[in-house]
Design a protein around this motif. Structure first.
Motif, PDB file in Angstrom:
ATOM      1  N   LYS A  34     -12.331  47.854 -15.398  1.00  0.00           N
ATOM      2  CA  LYS A  34     -12.158  46.743 -14.464  1.00  0.00           C
ATOM      3  C   LYS A  34     -13.422  45.901 -14.342  1.00  0.00           C
ATOM      4  O   LYS A  34     -13.359  44.702 -14.080  1.00  0.00           O
ATOM      5  CB  LYS A  34     -11.752  47.295 -13.095  1.00  0.00           C
ATOM      6  CG  LYS A  34     -11.388  46.225 -12.088  1.00  0.00           C
ATOM      7  CD  LYS A  34     -10.877  46.827 -10.790  1.00  0.00           C
ATOM      8  CE  LYS A  34     -10.501  45.742  -9.803  1.00  0.00           C
ATOM      9  NZ  LYS A  34      -9.959  46.293  -8.562  1.00  0.00           N
ATOM     10  N   TYR A  35     -14.599  46.529 -14.517  1.00  0.00           N
ATOM     11  CA  TYR A  35     -15.880  45.842 -14.370  1.00  0.00           C
ATOM     12  C   TYR A  35     -16.754  46.042 -15.598  1.00  0.00           C
ATOM     13  O   TYR A  35     -16.630  47.031 -16.308  1.00  0.00           O
ATOM     14  CB  TYR A  35     -16.659  46.392 -13.167  1.00  0.00           C
ATOM     15  CG  TYR A  35     -15.965  46.265 -11.851  1.00  0.00           C
ATOM     16  CD1 TYR A  35     -16.041  45.087 -11.114  1.00  0.00           C
ATOM     17  CD2 TYR A  35     -15.229  47.322 -11.316  1.00  0.00           C
ATOM     18  CE1 TYR A  35     -15.404  44.971  -9.885  1.00  0.00           C
ATOM     19  CE2 TYR A  35     -14.597  47.214 -10.090  1.00  0.00           C
ATOM     20  CZ  TYR A  35     -14.693  46.036  -9.380  1.00  0.00           C
ATOM     21  OH  TYR A  35     -14.061  45.917  -8.173  1.00  0.00           O
ATOM     22  N   TYR A  62     -15.927  41.143 -13.039  1.00  0.00           N
ATOM     23  CA  TYR A  62     -14.579  41.597 -13.390  1.00  0.00           C
ATOM     24  C   TYR A  62     -14.339  41.268 -14.861  1.00  0.00           C
ATOM     25  O   TYR A  62     -14.830  40.261 -15.367  1.00  0.00           O
ATOM     26  CB  TYR A  62     -13.512  40.861 -12.574  1.00  0.00           C
ATOM     27  CG  TYR A  62     -13.426  41.257 -11.131  1.00  0.00           C
ATOM     28  CD1 TYR A  62     -12.952  42.506 -10.754  1.00  0.00           C
ATOM     29  CD2 TYR A  62     -13.793  40.366 -10.134  1.00  0.00           C
ATOM     30  CE1 TYR A  62     -12.855  42.864  -9.422  1.00  0.00           C
ATOM     31  CE2 TYR A  62     -13.699  40.715  -8.791  1.00  0.00           C
ATOM     32  CZ  TYR A  62     -13.226  41.960  -8.441  1.00  0.00           C
ATOM     33  OH  TYR A  62     -13.136  42.310  -7.129  1.00  0.00           O
ATOM     34  N   ARG A  72     -15.312  35.651 -11.245  1.00  0.00           N
ATOM     35  CA  ARG A  72     -15.446  36.998 -11.799  1.00  0.00           C
ATOM     36  C   ARG A  72     -16.694  37.719 -11.309  1.00  0.00           C
ATOM     37  O   ARG A  72     -16.740  38.940 -11.319  1.00  0.00           O
ATOM     38  CB  ARG A  72     -15.512  36.941 -13.323  1.00  0.00           C
ATOM     39  CG  ARG A  72     -14.209  36.635 -13.968  1.00  0.00           C
ATOM     40  CD  ARG A  72     -14.321  36.723 -15.456  1.00  0.00           C
ATOM     41  NE  ARG A  72     -13.228  35.974 -16.042  1.00  0.00           N
ATOM     42  CZ  ARG A  72     -13.173  35.611 -17.292  1.00  0.00           C
ATOM     43  NH1 ARG A  72     -14.156  35.912 -18.107  1.00  0.00           N
ATOM     44  NH2 ARG A  72     -12.150  34.942 -17.747  1.00  0.00           N
ATOM     45  N   GLN A 100     -13.046  51.998  -7.334  1.00  0.00           N
ATOM     46  CA  GLN A 100     -11.857  51.168  -7.563  1.00  0.00           C
ATOM     47  C   GLN A 100     -10.555  51.839  -7.204  1.00  0.00           C
ATOM     48  O   GLN A 100     -10.337  52.935  -7.101  1.00  0.00           O
ATOM     49  CB  GLN A 100     -11.815  50.655  -8.989  1.00  0.00           C
ATOM     50  CG  GLN A 100     -11.702  51.700 -10.053  1.00  0.00           C
ATOM     51  CD  GLN A 100     -11.618  51.079 -11.419  1.00  0.00           C
ATOM     52  OE1 GLN A 100     -11.178  49.973 -11.582  1.00  0.00           O
ATOM     53  NE2 GLN A 100     -12.038  51.803 -12.427  1.00  0.00           N
TER      54      GLN A 100
END
Length: 100
Positions: A34-35, A62, A72, A100
């Motif tokens: 996700k990151y 992101y 982002r 997350q």
């Protein structure tokens, strides 16, 4: 990218995550997560017979391509030296992926 002879990942790894460089930009982490952390070398200084990173912009981002580029960015900071930048970036990434 994999090594044809061994079949192993040919990326440079740091704390179990890939480091990928493109010019003065280094991406730390997997684009499948996700990151990811982006490190941009803003300035360099001479050291012995080479140039080393002086000021580095660190951004936790992101990886979702549907999000606008400006939106982002989750966190950002400017650090002196690549080690300091990678150190804070790895902490941010580890915490973000854990939470997350």
């Amino acid at each position: 990218m994999s090594d044809k002879k061994t079949g192993k990942n040919a990326f440079l790894m740091y704390k179990g995550k890939p480091l990928v460089r493109n010019g003065k930009t280094i991406y730390y982490g997997s684009m499948a997560d996700k990151y990811v952390v982006m490190l941009q070398v803003l300035s360099t200084k001479p050291y012995q017979d080479m140039e080393i990173a002086d000021k580095v912009l660190v951004q936790l981002m992101y990886t979702d391509p549907e999000i606008r580029a400006r939106d982002r960015i989750v966190k950002k900071s400017e650090k002196e030296g690549l080690y300091n930048a990678l150190d804070i970036g790895s902490i941010w990434l580890e915490r973000a992926l854990r939470d997350q």
